[in-house]
Scaffold this active site. Structure first.
Site, PDB file in Angstrom:
ATOM      1  N   LEU A 202      42.968  47.349 -51.747  1.00  0.00           N
ATOM      2  CA  LEU A 202      42.272  47.167 -50.476  1.00  0.00           C
ATOM      3  C   LEU A 202      43.347  47.063 -49.398  1.00  0.00           C
ATOM      4  O   LEU A 202      44.428  46.517 -49.638  1.00  0.00           O
ATOM      5  CB  LEU A 202      41.428  45.887 -50.482  1.00  0.00           C
ATOM      6  CG  LEU A 202      40.211  45.842 -51.419  1.00  0.00           C
ATOM      7  CD1 LEU A 202      39.550  44.465 -51.353  1.00  0.00           C
ATOM      8  CD2 LEU A 202      39.203  46.918 -51.068  1.00  0.00           C
ATOM      9  N   ASP A 203      43.049  47.573 -48.201  1.00  0.00           N
ATOM     10  CA  ASP A 203      43.991  47.436 -47.099  1.00  0.00           C
ATOM     11  C   ASP A 203      44.296  45.958 -46.837  1.00  0.00           C
ATOM     12  O   ASP A 203      43.459  45.090 -47.119  1.00  0.00           O
ATOM     13  CB  ASP A 203      43.419  48.053 -45.820  1.00  0.00           C
ATOM     14  CG  ASP A 203      43.195  49.552 -45.931  1.00  0.00           C
ATOM     15  OD1 ASP A 203      43.773  50.168 -46.843  1.00  0.00           O
ATOM     16  OD2 ASP A 203      42.435  50.095 -45.107  1.00  0.00           O
ATOM     17  N   LYS A 204      45.461  45.708 -46.284  1.00  0.00           N
ATOM     18  CA  LYS A 204      45.882  44.324 -46.015  1.00  0.00           C
ATOM     19  C   LYS A 204      44.797  43.521 -45.303  1.00  0.00           C
ATOM     20  O   LYS A 204      44.492  42.393 -45.681  1.00  0.00           O
ATOM     21  CB  LYS A 204      47.166  44.322 -45.179  1.00  0.00           C
ATOM     22  CG  LYS A 204      47.613  42.933 -44.735  1.00  0.00           C
ATOM     23  CD  LYS A 204      48.766  43.003 -43.754  1.00  0.00           C
ATOM     24  CE  LYS A 204      49.097  41.620 -43.212  1.00  0.00           C
ATOM     25  NZ  LYS A 204      50.144  41.658 -42.163  1.00  0.00           N
TER      26      LYS A 204
END
Length: 327
Positions: free
Chosen positions: A143-145
């Site tokens: 997942l993106d940051k």
């Protein structure tokens, strides 16, 4: 045949070809391993051809060669376990599903040598699949940051292989909640648009005029707020980098708080310019992976895991509902 520590395969090079590079061949057989990871294993003497160890990734293999690769069992990997704050939604001997907080990087990368989800997992879990490589033990997907929500982590190499296969073949269901700019008038829709790396901004993705990788996102409208935004649930049928953020921006409804593909904090304030109340604080893209479904790699039972709405996003939605009533 695959086991937790050893993977064996018999090579039959494509007809009409005089030979194929060993690392290229192994990459085709083990797509969940990066090319650099495979090259490291070859150079470390972990690959045999017809029973003899080979240390050159460029070694050519011929039709009928018996290629054996040994993937070492999980070990500390040189990373120091750290106390990282995150919740575990589900765990057994094969896998763990975590609720990744926004702001937490998944695995070590340049500029993020410590304080990642992987560091926290090493402290919380006794065993993690080593198949993801030196810096990514157990990591099957990311997942993106600044995206929160449910994320699967493999604890055995066998689970890693089977989960990766499910991802590759579109058998894992991923559903997100996205707060977007603009009033969405239709009840549902599909976004079928290819995604490629931006030619000028190498850290960003885009919908190119030609080429790119196939990507499909299905969305449903959940709520509409008169302030000027909407809440959508989005199911992604492919797993391209930044897919939801790029696709929603492409149709003119960028994710609220997205400073890369959307309107950032300034755009959020403009959205609230006609409301009586001050806008709630938005410090990241309002995107949450709230549901994931998959076949358990051992029992084969279909599992559905949900991640509760994080506090920052819940606060924003409450404020939107209140402002909706006041306008």
């Amino acid at each position: 045949m695959v086991s937790d520590a050893h993977h064996h395969c018999i090579c039959s090079a494509p007809a009409g070809r005089g030979g194929i590079r060993l690392d290229v061949f192994l990459s085709s057989r083990f797509p969940e391993l990066s090319r650099s990871r495979i090259q490291t294993l070859i150079k470390g003497g972990k690959v045999d051809i017809n029973g003899s160890p080979v240390t050159k990734p460029s070694q050519a293999i011929r039709p009928g060669d018996n290629v054996s690769i040994t993937i070492p069992p999980p070990k500390p990997l040189g990373l120091e376990p750290e106390a990282i704050d995150f919740d575990i939604l589900y765990e057994d001997e094969s896998l763990v599903v975590v609720d990744k907080p926004a702001g937490l990087v998944v695995h070590p990368a340049p500029g993020h040598d410590t304080g990642t989800l992987v560091h926290g997992l090493l402290q919380r879990c006794d065993d993690l699949s080593g198949i993801g490589g030196m810096a990514r033990p157990g990591i099957v997907h990311r997942l993106d940051k600044d995206t929160s929500g449910a994320m699967i982590v493999a604890k055995t190499d066998a689970a890693h292989h089977l989960l990766s296969w499910q991802f590759k073949n579109g058998l894992i269901g991923k559903e997100y909640l996205a707060l977007v700019h603009g009033i969405v008038h239709l009840p549902s829709g599909a976004i079928e648009a290819p995604i490629a790396r931006h030619r000028m901004k190498r850290r960003e993705m885009c919908v190119p005029t030609s080429g790119g990788r196939y990507a499909l996102s299905l969305w449903e409208r959940r709520e509409v707020y008169r302030v000027g935004c909407s809440l959508l649930s989005v199911r992604i049928k492919t797993g391209r980098t930044h897919q939801i953020r790029v696709h929603l921006a492409y149709i003119g409804h960028p994710v609220v708080g997205d400073a890369v593909y959307g309107r950032g904090s300034a755009g959020w304030r403009r959205t609230w310019s006609h409301a009586k109340a001050d806008p709630p604080v938005v410090e990241r893209q309002m995107l949450h992976a709230f549901r994931i479904t998959f076949d358990h790699p051992v029992t084969r039972k279909r599992l559905l895991i949900e991640a509760p709405l994080p506090e920052d996003m819940a606060t924003v939605l409450e404020a939107l509902r209140a402002a909706h009533a006041e306008i």
